[in-house]
Design a protein around this motif. Sequence first.
Motif, PDB file in Angstrom:
ATOM      1  N   ALA A 377      -3.557  -0.599 -34.241  1.00 45.21           N
ATOM      2  CA  ALA A 377      -4.995  -0.382 -34.024  1.00 45.21           C
ATOM      3  C   ALA A 377      -5.499  -1.303 -32.916  1.00 45.21           C
ATOM      4  O   ALA A 377      -4.944  -2.369 -32.667  1.00 45.21           O
ATOM      5  N   ALA A 381      -9.615   2.394 -30.689  1.00 42.10           N
ATOM      6  CA  ALA A 381      -9.285   3.340 -31.754  1.00 42.10           C
ATOM      7  C   ALA A 381     -10.304   3.265 -32.885  1.00 42.10           C
ATOM      8  O   ALA A 381     -10.719   4.300 -33.435  1.00 42.10           O
ATOM      9  N   VAL A 382     -10.728   2.066 -33.258  1.00 39.82           N
ATOM     10  CA  VAL A 382     -11.715   1.919 -34.327  1.00 39.82           C
ATOM     11  C   VAL A 382     -13.074   2.447 -33.873  1.00 39.82           C
ATOM     12  O   VAL A 382     -13.808   3.077 -34.653  1.00 39.82           O
ATOM     13  N   ARG A 400      -6.419  -3.043 -38.297  1.00 41.78           N
ATOM     14  CA  ARG A 400      -5.464  -2.027 -38.745  1.00 41.78           C
ATOM     15  C   ARG A 400      -5.865  -1.462 -40.111  1.00 41.78           C
ATOM     16  O   ARG A 400      -5.744  -0.261 -40.368  1.00 41.78           O
ATOM     17  N   LEU A 403      -8.939   0.837 -39.707  1.00 40.53           N
ATOM     18  CA  LEU A 403      -8.552   2.144 -39.150  1.00 40.53           C
ATOM     19  C   LEU A 403      -7.845   2.990 -40.209  1.00 40.53           C
ATOM     20  O   LEU A 403      -8.114   4.194 -40.335  1.00 40.53           O
TER      21      LEU A 403
END
Length: 461
Positions: A377, A381-382, A400, A403
């Motif tokens: 992550a 991405a988040v 991580r 996510l």
Amino acid sequence: MLICKRPAVLLSLAVLFTSLTACGNNPTAKTLEQSLAADPRLQQDNPVIFGQSQPNEPQPRQKEPKVELPSDFPRNIPLYPNAQLESVTPEMGTQNSVVTRWLSSDPSNFITSFYSDQFQQNDWQILQQPRDDLANTFEARRQDLQVKVSIQPQSVTNPKPDQPQTATALVIEYIPNSTATAKPTETGSSQTSNPNVLGPPLPDNVATQPENNTSGSETTATATPKYQKFNDLNQAPPELRQAIEDLATLGVLSLKSQDVKSSSNDANSNSFEPSKNVTRREYARWLVAANNAMYANNPAKQIRLASESTQSTAFSDVSRTDPDFPVIQGLAETGLIPSPLSGDSTAVLFRPEAPLTREHLILWKIPLDTRQALPAANLEAVNQTWGFQDTGKIDPKALRAVLADFQNGEQSNIRRVFGYTTLFQPKKPVSRAEAAAALGYFGTLGEGISAAEALKLNNSQ
């Protein structure tokens, strides 16, 4: 008739001997002569007793007696399936230990992995594990039964026709105890109430199952969940109350450490105080208790408590004498929380009395939902998934988990606990009500179990 045939027989013999004498140098004659020669074993200096085998003749191989385990061999000791029992040494020494020796054609690392899994999954208290500076030796205890398993690769110098040239010697030494396979006592916890799952007792707040009774007689009393009924749940957000009530019924929301008397007066003993910040100590205790209660019938998914005899502690501020040491150390040893054991050299302090933050609530909980490695992550991405305005404030270690939580859809912890939000506020303390709501469900969107479902399973048994 016989008189008439005798001259013909004599005539035939005469002709035969005449041929042999006349053709003494003929190869055919020599062959015939050798075939008619007397067996030298029939000579008087080497008499033969019919029915008695001769020294040079191969002796029939006698079947070796089969080695069997003692009749009182504890059924709780795991046996490697592809190992053959070679010998059993009866009780010896001051402790009357029994030694069984086995041989397997499998590599030693296969057998080591097997026993590591078996001891952990069946809740043995592991006293010693194989290390680089020691032979592959396990020492484990389960209730009153202690066992030592030594695994040593070896070369076979004179292998049998059906035996490989390399093998692994396996020695299982145990101390017999008539109570090792006996029925659990009334004071056992969730592990000890199940004859197949034994080991160090869990805290009182961990929900347990009644003992199965197959004899038709009255069920023996065992440790049962401490039903909790709080008188101030009306102060909790309405959407979180059901999860709190279900967990309270399971008996996992202990407000004090095991064996620690509460300083509160009796009037406040039934108060949950849902809006109060939950400490890291309390959440760790609830997390283990809730997980083990949800999976009371699935030992492979339960969290193992650490033993007070552990050689080294994960955190310098949680000593072996701390009432929550078995829980906190157990979480560290399983890698569910960051610690030096998991390679995080900065997490040397647990800070048990500090408030739990949102990002740590998710970081500790998600591995128990997905039961797999967290995805890679980054901030982008988040941002693309959750769209939080404050993504940059989230600890990189927690990214991580945040996510992975998004992939659980409506069952994600963030959605169930905090509802719809565009601000995650990762450093914000978590209330007791929010912490309990997060623990009301374990699993993913497609597969999981809620506290309500766990209660139904308990009631049906």
